[in-house]
Design an enzyme around this catalytic site. Structure first.
Site, short mmCIF file in Angstrom:
data_model
loop_
_atom_site.label_atom_id
_atom_site.label_comp_id
_atom_site.label_asym_id
_atom_site.label_seq_id
_atom_site.Cartn_x
_atom_site.Cartn_y
_atom_site.Cartn_z
CG HIS A 423 16.15 26.98 -23.01
ND1 HIS A 423 15.39 26.15 -23.80
CD2 HIS A 423 16.40 28.09 -23.74
CE1 HIS A 423 15.22 26.73 -24.97
NE2 HIS A 423 15.83 27.90 -24.96
NE ARG A 513 -7.03 31.06 7.44
CZ ARG A 513 -7.59 31.31 6.28
NH1 ARG A 513 -6.83 31.39 5.19
NH2 ARG A 513 -8.90 31.49 6.16
NE ARG A 581 -5.55 33.17 12.75
CZ ARG A 581 -6.43 32.32 12.24
NH1 ARG A 581 -7.73 32.58 12.31
NH2 ARG A 581 -6.04 31.22 11.65
CD GLU A 683 -10.99 33.88 17.63
OE1 GLU A 683 -11.25 33.21 16.63
OE2 GLU A 683 -9.82 34.13 18.01
CG ASN A 706 -15.23 30.20 10.74
OD1 ASN A 706 -15.85 31.12 10.24
ND2 ASN A 706 -14.40 29.46 10.06
CG ASP A 707 -13.12 29.76 16.88
OD1 ASP A 707 -13.49 28.58 16.96
OD2 ASP A 707 -11.95 30.09 16.65
CB CYS A 754 -10.76 37.61 9.03
SG CYS A 754 -10.54 37.20 10.77
#
Length: 795
Positions: A423, A513, A581, A683, A706-707, A754
């Site tokens: 409630h 992810r 992924r 990557e 990034n990688d 990504c």
């Protein structure tokens, strides 16, 4: 005799047009009994005392004038005045007697209902139904009284009188003030309905949308043992089920079982029948606490019924259901419009940014999506509510409808117990007050006078911080967001934020992810679950057992939790593509999971070590990978979410890619079958150099900038000292990306990105659009600003 002249009407005589006569609750019961029983929905029969009966009762006892005098003295700003006014008004009704002719009508109807169900004195629920109640703009949920397990004539008459009096409960008076209703122009109808023996089985509440975000594509079912009053009172945490509507077949035989979330509640106690009437509380055995209170088939049946009811009313619904422990049948006992999201159209999207790095002092389940702050007022007992001051943060073990009179004054509400449908949660949403329930220890951790910030902006992850924490709100008009040729997808890893995030302008999920689901939901290393019976460390076994207690088969725990996490994200964006992924933990991350130290080697540079594809076919890790595949297969084949596609990370060689695809095929995840696409992360420089060979075996590439940057420039991206040398905007990285975009376009294969770069650097997003990339997957907080920036460049 026309309806408006009757004191009593049976459910079969009532429709949704009769709210002014029998109130919203009873009008809905009558409507469903007449129209939806034919479609297979079980509704217990009953009758109602109409508003005419209520006015007749007041008139015969000359109560009207006395009520006017009582409310003439009422001061809405004074809690003391509220209590005195409510007490006086209720006493006027409770001391009065039923007119003899009305009494005979009531008892005659009760005897008829008893005969229908083959009982001398049938057990009934006596439900109050205000003529202002269950409207889309005001639910009045829990404001008036319901009396359960009532039998015998004298008890029935007492319960009806108490129901009449509940129109003047303190909480109801406060709520009417809040919503602007007149206290003396509202009538009360009373429904008398055959009880369902849920004390011998289970009961609960259903919403035909997600209560926190207004996401329309799910049915939310809450379930407990015994009678459902404990959910409303927030006394326990119920089992929680989300069912995905678009894949729910209208008939009984479903092609899929789209129960995308099953959370086991803390069902330690329940209400059952008291032999003397009413209810009593008893404990639930340990064994039953660890079992769900509904079967999958029952969950699907209730979800189907909920969809039929919603379709009938053309509005989202808040429904009460019960299972009869004797007949094993399910019943719907009430339905009302959902009042928080029903009238809202999602025209704006708000982003909150909390400006602190300090960890929260307490967590719980967030209700709403706002932030509140103020001084704590700890109130452990309803008798002490006069201590509460406007603008304080109400902290208590649990709330019930009597607390509404101070809830409306609170800047935020925090409770030990309760769930999203208790409630307190329902009323907090209506009042627009941030609320965190189910903290388990708020009353022990927080102290009166302490300044706190209550944050409900992170999905279900409710957080309480010390002091007043600064924050920013960004508000975007969704109608003014332009559409681009480049697909804008979203990176997401937290399932609980998926429903809200889906309201952003998007073309799906470019990176779902698994890591957050494994680290935060599962918490245990997958191999520790797979080899659980071989673990000799007793302390470790006990720790895993405590987390996975509902599962004898620990492998099933991993598969279930991962499937539900992925399923929640996939459902949020359905039917748009959701690219999942496969797990990409490094050894230093896997070792942090419970039991990880047993199964993980030590590596000098985990970033360049045993990660991604190289793990999947390794004889030691393969069992964990196969469980991962089973989870994805469950999402696609059991839940029916075929919009899930798969992406293989850190695949160093084409041979590795072939091995992974072959393993996936053995689990039933065959590339090309049932629309399954399998992409590879681009990557590693080898992915670029041998792009044509990789594209021969995969359906496309998603660039992990990034990688790719760290490996192209020889920079460890975890090393802060080297970041000044270069980032994703480096010409070498951009040349690699150009090549991949061009090759994918030539071969008509998917090409997206990504990685972090387009979220961080507007000029990089511009570069990608100019090169003709198919999609960019961005962090949620950068989606709108990136779209607006790219739209300017396009012009």
């Amino acid at each position: 005799m026309i309806k408006s002249q009757k004191n009593i009407l049976w459910f079969r005589e009532i429709s949704s047009k009769d709210i002014s006569l029998v109130g919203g609750k009873n009008a809905s019961l009558g409507e469903m009994y007449r129209k939806l029983s034919k479609k297979g929905i079980n509704i217990p029969d009953g009758f109602t005392l109409t508003s005419k009966a209520y006015w007749y009762f007041l008139k015969k006892n000359k109560i009207n004038q006395n009520l006017k005098e009582t409310f003439r003295k009422f001061n809405p700003q004074s809690l003391k005045s509220l209590q005195e006014t409510g007490r006086e008004a209720r006493q006027l009704i409770l001391k009065a007697d039923f007119p003899e002719d009305l009494k005979k009508e009531i008892l005659s109807a009760y005897q008829k209902l008893s005969r229908k169900y083959g009982a001398e004195n049938v057990d009934v629920a006596v439900r109050s139904s205000g003529t202002c109640e269950d409207l889309p703009e005001a639910s009045f949920a829990g404001q008036f009284e319901t009396f359960l397990n009532i039998s015998e004539e004298e008890n029935l008459l007492k319960a009806i009188k108490k129901a009449f009096a509940s129109l003047f409960n303190n909480r109801a008076i406060a709520y009417k003030e809040e919503k602007g209703f007149s206290h003396l122009k509202i009538a009360l109808s009373v429904g008398v309905q055959k009880m369902i023996r849920s004390d011998l089985a289970s009961s609960g509440v259903i919403f035909t949308l997600d209560t926190e975000t207004g996401f329309q594509n799910v049915v939310l079912i809450n379930s407990i043992y015994g009678l459902g009053e404990m959910i409303v009172k927030g006394m326990i945490t119920p089992d929680e089920f989300f069912v995905f509507k678009p894949l729910l077949s209208p008939g009984q035989d479903n092609l899929y079982k789209p129960i995308i979330v099953k959370n086991l509640g803390r069902k330690s106690k329940k209400y059952i029948y008291n032999r003397k009437g009413g209810l009593k509380e008893i404990k639930v055995s340990k064994g039953k606490q660890l079992k769900f209170s509904l079967t999958d088939d029952e969950i699907l049946t209730l979800a189907q019924w909920a969809c039929l009811i919603e379709k009938h009313y053309k509005l989202a619904q808040d429904i009460e259901w019960a299972k009869d422990g004797k007949t094993k049948e399910l019943f719907i006992v009430q339905s009302r419009p959902e009042t928080v999201h029903t009238l809202k159209k999602k025209k704006f999207f708000e982003e909150y940014e909390i400006k602190t790095k300090e960890p929260p002092i307490l967590r719980g389940t967030a209700v709403g999506d706002k932030i509140g702050f103020g001084k704590v007022r700890l109130i452990t007992d309803i008798s002490k509510i006069l201590q509460f001051k406007k603008g304080e943060v109400l902290v208590t073990k649990m709330t019930d409808p009597d607390w509404v009179q101070i809830m409306r004054l609170a800047s935020a509400i925090v409770t030990d117990e309760g769930s999203k449908v208790c409630h307190a949660a329902i009323v907090s949403r209506e009042l627009g007050i941030p609320c965190i329930v189910g903290t388990q220890k708020a009353t022990k951790v927080l102290k009166t006078g302490q300044l706190v910030t209550v944050d409900c902006t992170q999905g279900l992850n409710g957080r309480i911080f010390k002091e007043k924490v600064p924050y920013e709100i960004k508000r975007f008009d969704l109608k003014k967001i332009p559409k681009l040729k480049t697909k804008i997808m979203i990176n997401i890893g937290i399932p609980e934020t998926a429903f809200k995030t889906s309201f952003l302008p998007n073309d799906g999920v470019g990176l779902a992810r698994e890591e957050f689901i494994i680290a935060e939901k599962i918490k245990v290393h997958p191999l520790a679950l797979y080899h659980f019976n071989k673990i000799k460390d007793k302390a470790l076994r006990n720790k895993i057992e405590k987390i996975t207690i509902e599962h004898k088969d620990k492998k099933e725990y991993f598969i279930k939790e991962l499937a539900e996490g992925i399923g929640q994200i996939a459902a949020a964006f359905y039917p748009k593509e959701v690219i999942v992924r496969l797990s990409d933990f490094k050894t230093n991350e896997y070792v942090q999971l419970i039991g990880g130290k047993i199964f993980e080697p030590e590596e000098v540079n985990p970033m360049l070590g045993w990660r991604g594809a190289s793990r999947y076919y390794d004889k030691n890790f393969k069992p964990a990978f196969l469980m991962e595949c089973q989870a994805i297969k469950r999402v696609r084949d059991v839940f029916g979410l075929k919009n899930v596609k798969v992406m293989v990370p850190f695949c160093r060689t084409v041979e590795e890619g072939k091995k992974v695809l072959e393993l996936m095929k053995k689990t039933g995840l065959e590339k090309g079958k049932d629309g399954l696409k399998v992409y590879v992360m681009c990557e590693i420089p080898s992915n670029v150099i041998l792009a044509e060979e990789f594209l021969e075996i995969f359906d496309g590439m998603s660039i992990g900038s990034n990688d790719l940057t760290q490996l192209a420039l020889g920079i460890d991206r975890d090393n802060t000292f080297l970041q000044k040398i270069g980032d994703e905007r480096n010409p070498a990285v951009k040349e690699m990306i150009k090549k991949i975009i061009r090759l994918c376009r030539e071969k008509k294969k998917y090409c997206g990105i990504c990685g972090q770069a387009p979220s961080d650097y507007p000029e990089f997003a511009e570069f990608l659009m100019k090169e003709g990339i198919e999609s960019m997957s961005l962090n949620p907080d950068t989606v709108i600003k990136t779209i607006l920036n790219l739209a300017k460049q396009k012009r």
